[in-house]
Design an enzyme around this catalytic site. Structure first.
Site, PDB file in Angstrom:
ATOM      1  N   CYS A   1      -4.550   6.342 -18.532  1.00  0.00           N
ATOM      2  CA  CYS A   1      -4.154   7.889 -18.308  1.00  0.00           C
ATOM      3  C   CYS A   1      -4.487   8.469 -19.725  1.00  0.00           C
ATOM      4  O   CYS A   1      -4.811   9.729 -19.831  1.00  0.00           O
ATOM      5  CB  CYS A   1      -2.765   7.787 -17.743  1.00  0.00           C
ATOM      6  SG  CYS A   1      -1.579   7.207 -18.835  1.00  0.00           S
TER       7      CYS A   1
ATOM      8  N   GLU B   1       4.534  10.129 -13.876  1.00  0.00           N
ATOM      9  CA  GLU B   1       3.608   9.899 -15.015  1.00  0.00           C
ATOM     10  C   GLU B   1       2.254   9.791 -14.417  1.00  0.00           C
ATOM     11  O   GLU B   1       1.818   8.945 -13.802  1.00  0.00           O
ATOM     12  CB  GLU B   1       4.024   8.845 -15.896  1.00  0.00           C
ATOM     13  CG  GLU B   1       5.307   8.976 -16.467  1.00  0.00           C
ATOM     14  CD  GLU B   1       5.535   9.793 -17.452  1.00  0.00           C
ATOM     15  OE1 GLU B   1       4.308  10.402 -18.101  1.00  0.00           O
ATOM     16  OE2 GLU B   1       6.741  10.258 -17.876  1.00  0.00           O
TER      17      GLU B   1
ATOM     18  N   GLY C   1       0.656  -1.277  -0.239  1.00  0.00           N
ATOM     19  CA  GLY C   1      -0.229   0.027   0.022  1.00  0.00           C
ATOM     20  C   GLY C   1       0.794   1.241   0.178  1.00  0.00           C
ATOM     21  O   GLY C   1       1.980   1.209  -0.400  1.00  0.00           O
TER      22      GLY C   1
END
Length: 488
Positions: A289, A255, A213
């Site tokens: 994306c 990114e 995580g």
């Protein structure tokens, strides 16, 4: 030691790949089939302590790897590429089940991984420095040196592609790598890559896979032995990664997200434009994306384009991606499905016209078309990350540019027109890292620099010649036969 099956899930139970398969004491969790919830494997979550241990091991192994002849490094990368090809069907099934991808998308990731590995190997035959002007009896040159340990944080949507595009060039340039894949896709985005390099003969200790995580990602950003972090994911998480790396004076490649516009001019072939828009908006359930988040169409063609998209939406079968004819698989999780559904409903309530879809059938979401979407509506302003085609009319090229640039993001854009000169003139005014004339917004190639600006990234680039800039740093070296006589 090679297991009977290349991706033998039983071999990973209770283990992490920390340069080799290592028993771990992190929490166990299940990798699941996103279409039906079936258990695929038992995996182990990494901890910050595991990250610290991996960073130490990687830092210890890295100098010998950097000193390894270029030909040997390249050979390992090429063997890994051959293994991708040799185990294509097995890996494709994992990508389909773990990510909810149709077979075409799984094959796309595998082709990308092969090309990325070959591209990384080919880097080692390129010039790796510069000779600078100097006195006749002195040599002055710059050479590329690795960062040491590169941390990679990869997302769930294209897990193999977006992990490998950083892992392969980082290894090629002499770094060790610690990879944190998204736990939702830890096999496709991490453990599979570990198997590739294990069988390809990568020396032990150089490559680590730690699904975990945010706490593991934060540990990576602050660990003093990690010299660089390459992050791909949401803009919100990227801001946190950038802040931590900046605080620790660490190089970071970000990114991030996008709100990408496909501009359809009044002279466009609408059938071809509709095909571009449909692919850009719905490919992999819009969870990309670079997805076409806005379809900006001239007012004279916008309604017709929306109707063409609606007709295509009606033919987009949703379901288990392993079933014949399915074009849209499941959403990655229930939270994202609910977010998309609410965003569509809020946009309709704000005045948009629902032309197709707009329905959740958990865990699937139908291909959706919204027409008449204006600035201020949720589907115009927000990154959807779902299979929603958002059509907005404009009246002039100037308005199209203004609408496309009305976002904090700057990743990808496309323009469709019969006039290439007009499309290029318009495209030059768009604030974006990627631009495609007469195509849609979703495109990638390991041989070219890839990246966005603004909230889509920190202006860096990854891929092709940009990999030398990302994964190495310059060292200036001067050499002379004897020290000069200084007047001190």
């Amino acid at each position: 030691m090679r297991t009977p099956d290349f991706l033998d899930a039983g071999a990973w139970a209770g283990k992490l790949f920390q340069g080799a398969w290592t028993p771990a004491d992190g929490l166990a969790y299940d990798a699941v089939d996103k279409a039906n919830g079936a258990r695929l494997a038992s995996l182990t979550l990494a901890t910050p302590a595991a990250l610290s241990a991996s960073a130490r091991q990687a830092a210890h192994a890295q100098p010998a790897w950097a000193a390894t002849p270029h030909e040997e490094r390249a050979a390992i990368l090429r063997r890994a590429a051959d293994l991708v090809d040799g185990h294509r069907d097995e890996a494709a099934q994992w990508i389909m089940r773990e990510t909810g991808a149709i077979r075409a998308k799984a094959d796309m990731e595998l082709r990308s991984a092969m090309l990325t590995l070959h591209q990384a190997a080919s880097m080692l035959g390129e010039p790796q420095g510069l000779v600078f002007p100097s006195a006749a009896d002195k040599l002055s040159y710059g050479r590329r040196i690795p960062h040491g340990v590169v941390g990679v944080i990869a997302p769930f949507n294209f897990p193999l592609t977006l992990s490998m595009r950083a892992v392969a060039p980082a290894l090629a340039t002499g770094n060790a790598v610690v990879l944190k894949p998204d736990p939702q896709t830890a096999v496709s985005g991490g453990l599979y890559i570990a198997r590739l390099f294990e069988d390809a003969g990568l020396p032990a200790g150089l490559f680590h896979v730690l699904p975990g995580g945010a706490e593991v990602g934060e540990a990576m950003c602050v660990d003093p032995l990690v010299g660089m972090v390459a992050f791909t994911g949401s803009t919100a998480a990227g801001r946190r990664v950038g802040a931590l790396c900046g605080e620790h004076l660490k190089k970071v490649s970000l990114e991030l997200g996008g709100k990408n516009s496909l501009i359809v001019l009044d002279d466009a072939d609408l059938e071809l434009a509709a095909g571009c828009a449909a692919f850009g908006a719905w490919m992999h359930q819009g969870q990309i994306c670079m997805a076409t988040g806005r379809i900006l169409a001239h007012e004279s063609v916008a309604r017709r384009l929306a109707d063409l998209l609606a007709a295509r939406a009606g033919k987009m079968k949703t379901g288990d991606p392993r079933q014949a004819g399915v074009r849209l698989g499941p959403m990655i999780n229930a939270r994202q499905l609910e977010r998309v559904d609410q965003l569509v409903k809020r946009t309709i309530a704000a005045g948009a016209r629902l032309c197709a879809g707009g329905m959740a059938d958990r865990p699937f979401y139908a291909a959706t078309v919204l027409d008449g979407v204006r600035p201020g509506m949720p589907a115009f302003d927000e990154e959807v990350f779902g299979p929603v085609a958002v059509v907005t009319p404009f009246s002039s090229d100037e308005e199209a540019v203004a609408l496309a640039n009305r976002t904090e993001y700057g990743l990808s854009a496309a323009v469709v027109s019969r006039s290439v000169a007009r499309a290029m003139a318009l495209g030059r005014r768009l604030r974006t890292g990627l631009l495609h004339i007469n195509d849609q917004t979703v495109a990638g190639d390991p041989r070219v620099p890839f990246g966005g600006v603004g909230a889509s990234g920190n202006g860096g680039r990854i891929g092709g010649p940009a990999n030398w800039d990302e994964f190495t740093q310059w060292q200036w070296v001067t050499v002379q036969d004897r020290p000069p006589a200084y007047p001190f």
